[in-house]
Design an enzyme around this catalytic site. Structure first.
Site, mmCIF file in Angstrom:
data_model
loop_
_atom_site.group_PDB
_atom_site.id
_atom_site.type_symbol
_atom_site.label_atom_id
_atom_site.label_comp_id
_atom_site.label_asym_id
_atom_site.label_seq_id
_atom_site.Cartn_x
_atom_site.Cartn_y
_atom_site.Cartn_z
ATOM 1 N N GLY A 133 -16.153 -5.927 -35.999
ATOM 2 C CA GLY A 133 -16.346 -5.177 -37.414
ATOM 3 C C GLY A 133 -17.143 -6.502 -38.130
ATOM 4 O O GLY A 133 -16.818 -7.498 -38.007
ATOM 5 N N ASP A 182 -9.674 -9.200 -42.097
ATOM 6 C CA ASP A 182 -8.136 -9.013 -41.874
ATOM 7 C C ASP A 182 -7.315 -10.279 -42.230
ATOM 8 O O ASP A 182 -6.114 -10.181 -42.425
ATOM 9 C CB ASP A 182 -7.748 -8.492 -40.639
ATOM 10 N N MET A 237 -7.311 -1.892 -45.546
ATOM 11 C CA MET A 237 -7.672 -2.341 -44.264
ATOM 12 C C MET A 237 -6.477 -3.284 -43.786
ATOM 13 O O MET A 237 -6.073 -4.141 -44.666
ATOM 14 C CB MET A 237 -8.858 -2.916 -43.917
ATOM 15 N N ARG A 250 -15.511 -3.886 -46.910
ATOM 16 C CA ARG A 250 -16.368 -4.791 -45.961
ATOM 17 C C ARG A 250 -17.381 -5.105 -46.636
ATOM 18 O O ARG A 250 -18.155 -6.197 -46.313
ATOM 19 C CB ARG A 250 -16.798 -3.989 -44.919
ATOM 20 N N THR A 274 -8.559 -26.064 -64.441
ATOM 21 C CA THR A 274 -9.853 -26.668 -65.037
ATOM 22 C C THR A 274 -11.046 -26.262 -64.240
ATOM 23 O O THR A 274 -10.955 -26.429 -62.934
ATOM 24 C CB THR A 274 -9.926 -28.204 -65.380
ATOM 25 N N VAL A 275 -12.319 -25.882 -64.606
ATOM 26 C CA VAL A 275 -13.388 -25.355 -64.061
ATOM 27 C C VAL A 275 -13.754 -26.552 -63.202
ATOM 28 O O VAL A 275 -14.298 -26.619 -62.022
ATOM 29 C CB VAL A 275 -14.268 -24.746 -64.657
ATOM 30 N N ASN A 278 -11.010 -31.633 -61.413
ATOM 31 C CA ASN A 278 -10.771 -32.943 -61.555
ATOM 32 C C ASN A 278 -9.383 -33.514 -61.947
ATOM 33 O O ASN A 278 -9.262 -34.618 -62.507
ATOM 34 C CB ASN A 278 -11.911 -33.473 -62.563
ATOM 35 N N GLN A 304 -16.460 -20.040 -67.422
ATOM 36 C CA GLN A 304 -15.022 -20.024 -67.362
ATOM 37 C C GLN A 304 -14.663 -18.514 -66.923
ATOM 38 O O GLN A 304 -13.352 -18.329 -66.721
ATOM 39 C CB GLN A 304 -14.281 -20.081 -68.865
HETATM 40 P P1 ADP Z 1 -13.270 -7.548 -33.372
HETATM 41 O O1 ADP Z 1 -14.064 -8.677 -32.843
HETATM 42 O O2 ADP Z 1 -13.986 -7.245 -34.842
HETATM 43 O O3 ADP Z 1 -11.909 -7.824 -33.121
HETATM 44 P P2 ADP Z 1 -13.298 -5.433 -31.375
HETATM 45 O O4 ADP Z 1 -11.786 -5.554 -30.951
HETATM 46 O O5 ADP Z 1 -13.980 -4.093 -31.353
HETATM 47 O O6 ADP Z 1 -13.840 -5.977 -32.802
HETATM 48 O O7 ADP Z 1 -14.315 -6.307 -30.438
HETATM 49 C C1 ADP Z 1 -15.881 -6.352 -30.341
HETATM 50 C C2 ADP Z 1 -16.238 -6.445 -29.294
HETATM 51 O O8 ADP Z 1 -15.818 -7.429 -28.413
HETATM 52 C C3 ADP Z 1 -15.857 -5.236 -28.100
HETATM 53 O O9 ADP Z 1 -16.734 -4.101 -28.569
HETATM 54 C C4 ADP Z 1 -16.489 -5.620 -26.918
HETATM 55 O O10 ADP Z 1 -17.742 -6.018 -26.643
HETATM 56 C C5 ADP Z 1 -15.867 -7.195 -27.043
HETATM 57 N N1 ADP Z 1 -14.510 -7.348 -26.494
HETATM 58 C C6 ADP Z 1 -13.303 -7.074 -27.206
HETATM 59 N N2 ADP Z 1 -12.141 -7.318 -26.249
HETATM 60 C C7 ADP Z 1 -12.484 -7.486 -25.217
HETATM 61 C C8 ADP Z 1 -12.070 -7.844 -24.059
HETATM 62 N N3 ADP Z 1 -10.536 -7.785 -23.588
HETATM 63 N N4 ADP Z 1 -12.906 -8.080 -22.961
HETATM 64 C C9 ADP Z 1 -14.358 -8.088 -23.088
HETATM 65 N N5 ADP Z 1 -14.995 -7.957 -24.151
HETATM 66 C C10 ADP Z 1 -14.075 -7.708 -25.292
#
Ligand code: ADP
Length: 925
Positions: free
Chosen positions: A151, A311, A353, A447, A679-680, A683, A819
């Site tokens: 993500g 997250d 989320m 996001r 304070t901005v 300090n 501010q």
């Molecule tokens: P995030 O990194 O935000 O948690 P995801 O869980 O969708 O997002 O993982 C992103 C990518 O990382 C997946 O599409 C995959 O390519 C790789 N990935 C996730 N989990 C695994 C795993 N257990 N083994 C190998 N690659 C993984």
């Protein structure tokens, strides 16, 4: 020099004695004497590698040689005309020798700059490593790949920029791997990854997923949300075949190190990839997909993880990149919904989320003053949570509240793991309380948007650490994850962090909520307590026994800062839940001396958390100096005040010092007195962050984004932007990192002509290397109090004149807008935490005296506490809240310059220059 058949450099000294010093100096650098035909003083820098040109010097006495001046310490030596650049094999060794000999030098990211006895500027550069490693192979230049995966999160671009700029300045080649793991693997056809072979940085089928980055590739990245090199969820990477292809692609591109910025899924994948690497390489070799030489060269893969996730769901780090920006978006949305809820007297149920992590929901709850939050880690304690929620909502409505805001994490659960859904909450509120209830699902707006100051800085400093980790890694070191713990960048084993993170989800699944909470950051539990106890009007469940209930006064001092009202609101509400009586003092100590006490109640501070400025009113009057101490003591006694909370900046700190000093003369001052720094300028001693400084940084960031946009829309222009800060360079340094300033002027360094000259040269070199077709806007930040002579206007005029046809210059003085209008979410949350801890501090400091009086059936004494610990700054040490007695802080305070003697942010000063490309541009051949 005919004898050696090499060209040479003449070093002229004006006297014999300088020549002798020069001989000694160059010998220290590693030069050796050689005999020439003319019996002169010949020196040669021996070189182990046959293809490295040997450096030969001839040292002569020349009384006519031009006389040079020693450079001042505060000048940037790397920007001066250099006599020569010397390749040095053991640069650190030479540095040690110079130190031992007391010879001054300056360092840049790639070089050491020193003056010889004739005051020639000599640049010593680490010699390219041509030597052979243990296994007999030529050592290669590091090639680092950087990718963003999973993500998207705001701040990922700051990471890519920082890896590219810092990596290049460290002498590495940096490649961006586009589209996350997908880019590692091949091109996309019909939404599925197909296997493609990467040749020379591009994919056979026309894809161009792995691209070499240069200094200019990442221009403008800091202010852009999401990730400009793309991200993807790549299913094939979860298979061994997919990872085999990724390994081949990396090897074919010569990439031996990978910096992965993503969430826990991406980092799980990265960890697996590294653990399998050995087998993948053997399999590729066995299938003849790579040569034996490639198999040997790429025997080891270095992986470093950066946590990019909105997250904040990764263990072993206090905060993840993108989480705070996301919180900004949520708070903006909830603040907006708030006004419509208030207008229509509605209830809003807002989904945010967070599948396994309630950080966003909880922080948004604190920052916006929501009535209720639901998070996965801590389900409601009651089975019938609907009734509990309605009771609280009803109680708040009965007080006169016209709005009800409920924030729900998308993964919220009840104790039996049944999801708590927004529509169900809406039905409950409508049916049971008759509230006009609406549901708002914030979705992907969370996001988006330009990264906030915090994420820009976090992404930048963590990525610098990631490149350092790549350079420090050995085949034996486990893959590191770069984290942040207590305001310090940390490097921890990636595998452990991933394992711990998965344990949170497992703990939730097995209904072990206590463990789930314990596995979160240490402050998470504290924050949950803060939310509950400052937002929910309790049914006496946390009420103190009557004899421990206090009369507390709160007042604001100094300039307004974002979070002052939020702190007051939290203090009031928490106090009321504990049974205390709380008074607001209007207009600082002036008001106190006049007895301007106003009793504060629950609804009186409703909505204060989101409001900037100071509702109580504030001024700079200090007791004992501007206001009569006797009157203050009198009013405190007259109103029977048993604890005093100050909210303010350095004047408030001085007030604390003054009040502490005279306690032995005034019994009514023998009460606990706390200061919540606000304070901005950031300090105030005793805290890493004052309230208001994050709001201010965000104002600087958004203003500078607008300024740069304006500048580059029309012409090549340098803006000199004046920021606040008094005698503290905090805003300029951290703001400079967040906006990518090309120079900063801070009071700790001052401004001098040579410095300005160096900056003019630097700017010229920047504009000379720019794309001639583009007009580039640049920003310099200048702290307001840095120099009386070199005002913002004067600096700008100098730049305008010197820039000539290359660039022009304008000024922008940000002034009081720093501010802020609405305090940033971080300031609101910090305010709530510090305020509740301050009330806890009051209770702790008075408990013994009150209990004693109670047991003796006496009235509480006037002097509740006299100990030094009872006058303290309630501050943040990283993410932890500490009460630091003012007596303990005084020796660490620079009273003259109104700041702590030691400040954590000085560590970021040189990074501003590094990211601006100072060493890179000045040392580039
Ligand atoms: P995030 O990194 O935000 O948690 P995801 O869980 O969708 O997002 O993982 C992103 C990518 O990382 C997946 O599409 C995959 O390519 C790789 N990935 C996730 N989990 C695994 C795993 N257990 N083994 C190998 N690659 C993984």
């Amino acid at each position: 020099m005919a004898a050696l058949g090499l060209s040479y450099t003449v070093i002229s000294s004006r006297t014999e004695s300088t020549l002798t010093d020069s001989l000694k100096f160059y010998t220290l650098l590693g030069f050796e004497k050689v005999v020439g035909e003319d019996n002169g003083h010949w020196l040669r820098l021996p070189s182990s590698s046959p293809d490295t040109t040997a450096m030969v010097l001839k040292l002569v006495v020349n009384t006519q040689a031009s006389e040079r001046q020693a450079l001042a310490k505060d000048q940037d030596w790397s920007l001066q005309d250099r006599q020569m650049v010397l390749p040095i094999q053991d640069l650190q060794g030479v540095q040690r020798v110079l130190e031992a000999q007391g010879i001054g030098f300056q360092t840049t990211a790639k070089a050491v700059v020193v003056q010889d006895p004739n005051y020639h500027v000599i640049v010593l550069q680490q010699q390219e490593q041509q030597d052979t490693s243990k296994d007999g192979l030529m050592k290669r230049r590091k090639k680092i790949g950087v990718l963003t995966s999973g993500g998207d999160a705001s701040g990922m671009n700051a990471c890519v920029r920082s890896v590219v700029l810092y990596g290049i300045s460290k002498g590495c080649d940096v490649y961006a791997v586009y589209e996350g793991y997908q880019g590692n693997r091949g091109i996309q056809v019909d939404g599925e990854c197909v296997l493609g072979v990467v040749v020379d940085g591009s994919l056979v089928d026309g894809g161009d997923y792995i691209r070499k980055m240069d200094w200019r590739s990442v221009t403008g990245y800091l202010s852009i949300g999401g990730t400009s090199i793309g991200t993807a969820r790549c299913m094939p990477f979860k298979t061994r075949e997919g990872r085999l292809q990724a390994a081949e692609n990396l090897i074919k591109n010569g990439i031996d190190s990978l910096i992965v910025c993503g969430g826990d899924g991406s980092l799980t994948g990265a960890d697996l990839f590294r653990s399998e690497w050995d087998g993948l390489v053997r399999e590729l070799r066995g299938a003849d997909r790579i040569t034996q030489e490639e198999a040997t060269t790429f025997k080891h893969l270095t992986i470093v993880g950066l946590v990019g996730s909105i997250d904040n769901d990764m263990s072993s780090t206090d905060i993840t990149i993108g989480a705070v920006t996301s919180l900004h978006r949520i708070c903006e949305a909830v603040d907006s919904v708030d006004t419509t809820a208030l207008s229509h007297s509605r209830a809003f149920v807002i989904e945010v989320m967070g599948r396994h992590c309630g950080w966003l929901a909880l922080m948004a709850g604190i920052a916006t003053g929501a009535d209720f939050v639901f998070i996965p880690e801590q389900p409601p304690s009651e089975d019938d949570w609907e009734t509990a929620m309605c009771t609280v909502a009803r109680r708040h409505r009965d007080l006169g509240k016209r709005k009800t805001i409920i924030i729900v994490a998308e993964g919220a659960l009840d104790r039996h793991l049944k999801p708590i859904k927004v529509d169900h909450i809406k039905d409950v509120l409508t049916d049971r309380l008759g509230l006009d209830t609406r549901v708002t699902i914030l979705g992907h707006t969370q996001r988006g948007g330009s990264p906030c100051a915090f994420d820009r800085i976090l992404g930048t400093v963590q990525s610098i650490a990631a490149v350092d980790a790549v350079l420090a890694s050995t085949p034996e070191t486990p893959s590191p994850m770069i984290g942040m713990n207590n305001n310090k960048v940390t490097t921890k084993p990636l595998m452990d962090a991933v394992r711990l993170t998965h344990q949170v989800a497992e703990a939730i699944e097995s209904q072990n909520f206590e463990k789930a909470m314990a596995l979160r950051d240490p402050q998470f539990l504290d924050e949950l307590k803060v939310f509950n106890e400052t937002t929910i009007l309790y049914d006496n469940s946390i009420l103190l026994p009557a004899h421990q209930q206090l009369r507390i006064a709160i007042l604001h001092i100094g300039a307004p800062a974002g979070g002052m009202n939020s702190a007051t609101r939290a203090a009031v509400r928490y106090s009321l839940n504990r049974g205390h009586t709380i008074y607001g003092v209007t207009n600082g100590f002036t008001g106190l001396a006049h007895g301007s006490f106003e009793k504060l109640d629950w609804m009186g501070v409703d909505g204060w958390t989101t409001c900037g400025g100071s509702y109580l009113g504030t001024n700079r009057a200090v007791p004992g100096k501007d206001v009569d101490m006797g009157m203050i003591a009198y009013q405190l006694q007259k109103n029977n005040i048993q604890a005093l909370m100050l909210v303010g900046g350095f004047e408030a700190y001085v007030s604390l010092v003054e009040l502490e000093k005279v306690r032995s003369h005034y019994p009514s001052l023998c009460i606990p007195i706390s200061l919540i720094p606000a304070t901005v300028s950031n300090n105030v001693p005793g805290t890493d962050f004052s309230l208001g400084c994050d709001t201010s940084l965000n104002v600087i960031v958004s203003s500078c984004d607008a300024i740069v946009q304006s500048a580059q829309s029309s012409r090549r222009r340098v803006f000199v932007v004046e920021v606040q800060g008094g005698r503290s360079g905090f805003l300029a340094v951290e703001g400079g990192l967040a906006v990518g300033a090309c120079a900063i002027y801070i009071p700790e360094e001052g401004i001098h002509l040579p410095r300005l000259q160096g900056d003019v040269n630097f700017l010229k070199s920047l504009y000379d290397t720019d794309d001639p077709q583009k007009s580039e806007g640049r920003v310099i930040l200048r702290t307001e109090g840095v120099s009386k002579t070199y005002t913002t206007q004067v600096i700008s005029e100098i730049l305008e004149d010197e820039g000539g046809a290359r660039f022009d210059s304008r000024t922008a003085v940000l002034g009081h807008i720093q501010q802020g209008n609405t305090p940033s979410p971080l300031d609101r949350i910090r305010a709530s935490r510090l305020a509740t801890h301050s009330i806890d501090f009051f209770e702790e400091m008075t408990r013994t005296a009150l209990d004693l009086a109670h047991s003796q059936q006496k009235a509480p004494p006037l002097e509740l506490c006299k100990n030094e610990e009872s006058v303290a700054v309630i501050g943040l040490c990283g993410v932890e809240v500490h009460a630091r007695p003012v007596k303990e802080l005084l020796p660490m305070t620079d009273m003259k310059n109104r700041k702590p003697l030691d400040e954590w942010w000085h560590r970021d000063r040189s990074l501003v220059d590094t990211m601006a490309g100072r060493s890179y541009h000045s040392c580039k051949e």
